[in-house]
Write a protein that holds these residues in place. Structure first.
Motif, PDB file in Angstrom:
ATOM      1  N   VAL A 107       0.842  -1.191   0.000  1.00 19.21           N
ATOM      2  CA  VAL A 107       0.000   0.000   0.000  1.00 19.21           C
ATOM      3  C   VAL A 107       0.878   1.243   0.000  1.00 19.21           C
ATOM      4  O   VAL A 107       1.740   1.408   0.878  1.00 19.21           O
ATOM      5  CB  VAL A 107      -0.942   0.012   1.217  1.00 19.21           C
ATOM      6  N   PHE A 123      -1.309   3.224   6.333  1.00 25.84           N
ATOM      7  CA  PHE A 123      -1.616   1.794   6.266  1.00 25.84           C
ATOM      8  C   PHE A 123      -2.105   1.255   7.596  1.00 25.84           C
ATOM      9  O   PHE A 123      -3.015   0.428   7.655  1.00 25.84           O
ATOM     10  CB  PHE A 123      -0.372   1.035   5.809  1.00 25.84           C
ATOM     11  N   ARG A 158      -0.362  -9.221   8.154  1.00 25.40           N
ATOM     12  CA  ARG A 158       0.064  -7.898   7.732  1.00 25.40           C
ATOM     13  C   ARG A 158       1.336  -7.503   8.466  1.00 25.40           C
ATOM     14  O   ARG A 158       1.603  -7.959   9.580  1.00 25.40           O
ATOM     15  CB  ARG A 158      -1.035  -6.871   7.991  1.00 25.40           C
ATOM     16  N   ASN A 184       2.763  -3.920   9.356  1.00 25.07           N
ATOM     17  CA  ASN A 184       2.518  -2.469   9.306  1.00 25.07           C
ATOM     18  C   ASN A 184       3.793  -1.674   9.070  1.00 25.07           C
ATOM     19  O   ASN A 184       3.739  -0.555   8.572  1.00 25.07           O
ATOM     20  CB  ASN A 184       1.815  -2.007  10.573  1.00 25.07           C
ATOM     21  N   ASN A 232       3.996  -1.722   5.325  1.00 24.81           N
ATOM     22  CA  ASN A 232       2.782  -1.313   4.601  1.00 24.81           C
ATOM     23  C   ASN A 232       2.302  -2.405   3.642  1.00 24.81           C
ATOM     24  O   ASN A 232       1.898  -2.127   2.502  1.00 24.81           O
ATOM     25  CB  ASN A 232       3.027  -0.013   3.817  1.00 24.81           C
ATOM     26  N   ALA A 251      -8.564  -1.964   0.830  1.00 29.28           N
ATOM     27  CA  ALA A 251      -8.327  -1.297   2.103  1.00 29.28           C
ATOM     28  C   ALA A 251      -9.585  -0.589   2.574  1.00 29.28           C
ATOM     29  O   ALA A 251     -10.253   0.103   1.798  1.00 29.28           O
ATOM     30  CB  ALA A 251      -7.195  -0.279   1.956  1.00 29.28           C
TER      31      ALA A 251
END
Length: 124
Positions: A24, A29, A72, A74, A77, A98
């Motif tokens: 992303v 994000f 995920r 973070n 992203n 998203a």
């Protein structure tokens, strides 16, 4: 401008594995719940999996439960979809999406941003 870029699709034999990634760009994000959807040829797009913005909550379609894992990172992203024990019926274009400030949902209308998709083909 928020951009989602999927990668990792390809051709695999039944029983094999693939890991999809969705990077992303733009936005924040860590505030997005993320989802994976798929669309097989001639069929409507369907929900696959979702993960909350902190990654503490996940939810899967019955058809992939126990075989697919969403996660995920973070710091990168990026959201992932690990797909194991693939079946020919998993063949589809896979999209990530998203949901801003969401908890994750199987409803397409909840998602604000979408990627272009990556093709997954499972041969029998």
């Amino acid at each position: 401008q928020v951009q989602l870029v999927e990668s990792g699709g390809g051709l695999v034999q039944a029983g094999g594995s693939l890991r999809l990634s969705c990077a992303v760009h733009g936005g924040t994000f860590s505030t997005y719940a993320m989802g994976w959807f798929r669309q097989a040829s001639g069929k409507e797009r369907e929900f696959v999996a979702t993960i909350s913005w902190r990654g503490r909550s996940t939810y899967y379609a019955d058809s992939v439960k126990g075989r697919f894992t969403i996660s995920r990172d973070n710091a990168k992203n990026t959201v992932y979809l690990q797909m194991n024990s693939l079946k020919p019926e998993d063949t589809a274009v896979y999209y990530c999406a998203a949901e801003s400030y969401g908890l994750g949902s199987e409803a397409e209308r909840k998602y604000h941003y979408w990627g272009q998709g990556t093709q997954v083909t499972v041969s029998s």
